[in-house]
Design a protein around this motif. Structure first.
Motif, PDB file in Angstrom:
ATOM      1  N   TYR A   3      33.917 -38.104 -23.223  1.00 31.11           N
ATOM      2  CA  TYR A   3      33.163 -37.697 -24.409  1.00 31.11           C
ATOM      3  C   TYR A   3      31.667 -37.636 -24.078  1.00 31.11           C
ATOM      4  O   TYR A   3      31.165 -38.514 -23.382  1.00 31.11           O
ATOM      5  CB  TYR A   3      33.389 -38.711 -25.550  1.00 31.11           C
ATOM      6  N   PRO A   4      30.930 -36.647 -24.512  1.00 30.52           N
ATOM      7  CA  PRO A   4      31.288 -35.610 -25.487  1.00 30.52           C
ATOM      8  C   PRO A   4      31.857 -34.346 -24.888  1.00 30.52           C
ATOM      9  O   PRO A   4      31.935 -33.317 -25.578  1.00 30.52           O
ATOM     10  CB  PRO A   4      29.937 -35.314 -26.138  1.00 30.52           C
ATOM     11  N   GLY A   5      32.261 -34.358 -23.634  1.00 35.90           N
ATOM     12  CA  GLY A   5      32.701 -33.142 -22.969  1.00 35.90           C
ATOM     13  C   GLY A   5      31.524 -32.432 -22.327  1.00 35.90           C
ATOM     14  O   GLY A   5      30.366 -32.795 -22.515  1.00 35.90           O
ATOM     15  N   ALA A   6      31.843 -31.407 -21.559  1.00 33.94           N
ATOM     16  CA  ALA A   6      30.804 -30.681 -20.822  1.00 33.94           C
ATOM     17  C   ALA A   6      30.019 -29.759 -21.740  1.00 33.94           C
ATOM     18  O   ALA A   6      30.602 -28.972 -22.492  1.00 33.94           O
ATOM     19  CB  ALA A   6      31.447 -29.867 -19.703  1.00 33.94           C
ATOM     20  N   TRP A   7      28.692 -29.883 -21.705  1.00 29.65           N
ATOM     21  CA  TRP A   7      27.813 -28.961 -22.425  1.00 29.65           C
ATOM     22  C   TRP A   7      27.440 -27.802 -21.498  1.00 29.65           C
ATOM     23  O   TRP A   7      27.354 -27.972 -20.281  1.00 29.65           O
ATOM     24  CB  TRP A   7      26.533 -29.670 -22.844  1.00 29.65           C
ATOM     25  N   PRO A   8      27.199 -26.630 -22.063  1.00 28.77           N
ATOM     26  CA  PRO A   8      26.725 -25.518 -21.225  1.00 28.77           C
ATOM     27  C   PRO A   8      25.321 -25.813 -20.692  1.00 28.77           C
ATOM     28  O   PRO A   8      24.578 -26.607 -21.265  1.00 28.77           O
ATOM     29  CB  PRO A   8      26.693 -24.334 -22.202  1.00 28.77           C
ATOM     30  N   ARG A   9      24.979 -25.157 -19.607  1.00 28.93           N
ATOM     31  CA  ARG A   9      23.615 -25.297 -19.085  1.00 28.93           C
ATOM     32  C   ARG A   9      22.634 -24.420 -19.848  1.00 28.93           C
ATOM     33  O   ARG A   9      21.458 -24.744 -19.966  1.00 28.93           O
ATOM     34  CB  ARG A   9      23.593 -24.921 -17.605  1.00 28.93           C
ATOM     35  N   GLU A  10      23.137 -23.297 -20.357  1.00 29.12           N
ATOM     36  CA  GLU A  10      22.279 -22.351 -21.069  1.00 29.12           C
ATOM     37  C   GLU A  10      22.981 -21.884 -22.333  1.00 29.12           C
ATOM     38  O   GLU A  10      24.147 -22.193 -22.566  1.00 29.12           O
ATOM     39  CB  GLU A  10      21.956 -21.149 -20.167  1.00 29.12           C
ATOM     40  N   SER A  11      22.254 -21.113 -23.129  1.00 32.04           N
ATOM     41  CA  SER A  11      22.837 -20.525 -24.324  1.00 32.04           C
ATOM     42  C   SER A  11      24.020 -19.635 -23.945  1.00 32.04           C
ATOM     43  O   SER A  11      24.071 -19.080 -22.839  1.00 32.04           O
ATOM     44  CB  SER A  11      21.797 -19.691 -25.074  1.00 32.04           C
ATOM     45  N   GLY A  12      24.965 -19.505 -24.865  1.00 31.06           N
ATOM     46  CA  GLY A  12      26.128 -18.683 -24.583  1.00 31.06           C
ATOM     47  C   GLY A  12      26.860 -18.292 -25.851  1.00 31.06           C
ATOM     48  O   GLY A  12      26.555 -18.778 -26.948  1.00 31.06           O
ATOM     49  N   LEU A  13      27.818 -17.397 -25.707  1.00 30.23           N
ATOM     50  CA  LEU A  13      28.671 -16.973 -26.807  1.00 30.23           C
ATOM     51  C   LEU A  13      30.087 -17.422 -26.487  1.00 30.23           C
ATOM     52  O   LEU A  13      30.704 -16.943 -25.528  1.00 30.23           O
ATOM     53  CB  LEU A  13      28.623 -15.460 -26.985  1.00 30.23           C
ATOM     54  N   LEU A  14      30.599 -18.369 -27.271  1.00 30.92           N
ATOM     55  CA  LEU A  14      31.955 -18.857 -27.079  1.00 30.92           C
ATOM     56  C   LEU A  14      32.919 -17.855 -27.703  1.00 30.92           C
ATOM     57  O   LEU A  14      32.935 -17.665 -28.922  1.00 30.92           O
ATOM     58  CB  LEU A  14      32.129 -20.231 -27.723  1.00 30.92           C
ATOM     59  N   ASP A  15      33.707 -17.216 -26.858  1.00 25.51           N
ATOM     60  CA  ASP A  15      34.648 -16.190 -27.306  1.00 25.51           C
ATOM     61  C   ASP A  15      36.023 -16.535 -26.760  1.00 25.51           C
ATOM     62  O   ASP A  15      36.359 -16.182 -25.630  1.00 25.51           O
ATOM     63  CB  ASP A  15      34.196 -14.817 -26.817  1.00 25.51           C
ATOM     64  N   GLY A  16      36.824 -17.269 -27.551  1.00 28.62           N
ATOM     65  CA  GLY A  16      38.124 -17.717 -27.083  1.00 28.62           C
ATOM     66  C   GLY A  16      37.969 -18.693 -25.938  1.00 28.62           C
ATOM     67  O   GLY A  16      37.302 -19.714 -26.057  1.00 28.62           O
ATOM     68  N   ASP A  17      38.551 -18.357 -24.782  1.00 24.77           N
ATOM     69  CA  ASP A  17      38.482 -19.215 -23.601  1.00 24.77           C
ATOM     70  C   ASP A  17      37.283 -18.896 -22.720  1.00 24.77           C
ATOM     71  O   ASP A  17      37.146 -19.452 -21.636  1.00 24.77           O
ATOM     72  CB  ASP A  17      39.761 -19.071 -22.763  1.00 24.77           C
ATOM     73  N   ARG A  18      36.421 -18.002 -23.166  1.00 27.99           N
ATOM     74  CA  ARG A  18      35.294 -17.574 -22.342  1.00 27.99           C
ATOM     75  C   ARG A  18      33.971 -17.984 -22.972  1.00 27.99           C
ATOM     76  O   ARG A  18      33.803 -17.918 -24.186  1.00 27.99           O
ATOM     77  CB  ARG A  18      35.309 -16.058 -22.151  1.00 27.99           C
ATOM     78  N   LEU A  19      33.039 -18.417 -22.128  1.00 33.68           N
ATOM     79  CA  LEU A  19      31.670 -18.656 -22.554  1.00 33.68           C
ATOM     80  C   LEU A  19      30.817 -17.586 -21.881  1.00 33.68           C
ATOM     81  O   LEU A  19      30.580 -17.624 -20.674  1.00 33.68           O
ATOM     82  CB  LEU A  19      31.195 -20.052 -22.162  1.00 33.68           C
ATOM     83  N   LEU A  20      30.375 -16.619 -22.674  1.00 33.99           N
ATOM     84  CA  LEU A  20      29.680 -15.458 -22.153  1.00 33.99           C
ATOM     85  C   LEU A  20      28.175 -15.666 -22.208  1.00 33.99           C
ATOM     86  O   LEU A  20      27.671 -16.371 -23.086  1.00 33.99           O
ATOM     87  CB  LEU A  20      30.060 -14.226 -22.974  1.00 33.99           C
ATOM     88  N   PRO A  21      27.424 -15.050 -21.277  1.00 39.03           N
ATOM     89  CA  PRO A  21      25.958 -15.192 -21.287  1.00 39.03           C
ATOM     90  C   PRO A  21      25.369 -14.565 -22.552  1.00 39.03           C
ATOM     91  O   PRO A  21      25.511 -13.368 -22.786  1.00 39.03           O
ATOM     92  CB  PRO A  21      25.524 -14.438 -20.026  1.00 39.03           C
ATOM     93  N   LEU A  22      24.706 -15.362 -23.345  1.00 41.73           N
ATOM     94  CA  LEU A  22      24.199 -14.871 -24.624  1.00 41.73           C
ATOM     95  C   LEU A  22      23.096 -13.849 -24.440  1.00 41.73           C
ATOM     96  O   LEU A  22      23.008 -12.870 -25.192  1.00 41.73           O
ATOM     97  CB  LEU A  22      23.694 -16.052 -25.465  1.00 41.73           C
TER      98      LEU A  22
END
Length: 241
Positions: A3-22
């Protein structure tokens, strides 16, 4: 323990199983989403894996913008309750002058209802209230320099743990937190053991000691699963004996 799990390093768009570059999907001048609600996150709601899990439970697949922001006036404290999952969660605390890099997630009405439910907001005995933190009490600055007029956040109804001086203590991560709490409290040691691992394992042992455990009926598949089945993809090698 993770906990709390892995945070992204940068902003992103969570789309299903993908974290896309925002920044490749939205111009900087569109970071503020008028059709969505900004929610400041200090714990697992900033973890894409946890957000995906919560949304999947309700069959929601719409994308979630996650914007890394510079936040002044809020720090990450320790909730004064143990979650049903066994971890001690994070909770925002008032911290004038403190500057943190935290995530703001932008939720539509459906997504917001899911997160509210996961935090117990609709329940009279739930763990959190959702509140509005106005600027300038809390300053939230986005990567393009825009300062939000305020943001929503989840405040713990049980309060937060203090550092011995009545000031809120910080959350150093699950394992060091549990280790320190067990060292400082005899009562916690009597209940949960003397280490973070014992804290988690104690509950498992109690299940067995109280005879609350039975076979699932699927144990016979434990060994046979290694060999796979023809026509269903790659087979795994059998375990070494």
């Amino acid at each position: 323990m993770r906990y709390p799990g892995a945070w992204p390093r940068e902003s992103g768009l969570l789309d299903g199983d993908r974290l896309l570059p925002l920044d490749q999907l939205l111009p900087l001048d569109r970071l503020v989403r008028e059709d969505r609600v900004p929610v400041l996150t200090v714990g697992s709601n900033a973890s894409p894996g946890q957000l995906r899990y919560k949304m999947d439970e309700f069959g929601i697949s719409s994308p979630i913008p996650m914007v890394r922001a510079r936040v002044t006036g809020v720090d990450v404290g320790v909730s004064a309750h143990v979650s049903r999952m066994g971890y001690v969660s994070a909770s925002p605390v008032d911290a004038p002058g403190t500057v943190r890099e935290l995530f703001v997630i932008w939720l539509d009405a459906e997504q917001l209802a899911v997160i509210d439910s996961s935090e117990g907001v609709p329940l009279p005995n739930g763990n959190y209230d959702r509140v509005w933190l106005p600027s300038p009490d809390v300053r939230v600055e986005l990567p393009d320099g825009t300062a939000l007029p305020g943001t929503h956040a989840y405040v713990n109804r049980h309060g937060v743990l203090h550092d011995g001086t009545r000031a809120p203590r910080g959350h150093p991560g699950q394992r060091p937190l549990l280790t320190e709490l067990l060292l400082r409290s005899r009562t916690l040691r009597e209940l949960f053991g003397v280490s973070a691992d014992q804290f988690s394992a104690r509950g498992t042992r109690v299940f067995a000691e109280e005879r609350l455990v039975t076979a699932s009926g699927l144990e016979r598949y434990v060994r046979s699963r290694w060999t796979g089945s023809p026509g269903t993809g790659l087979s795994l090698p059998p375990p070494l004996t």
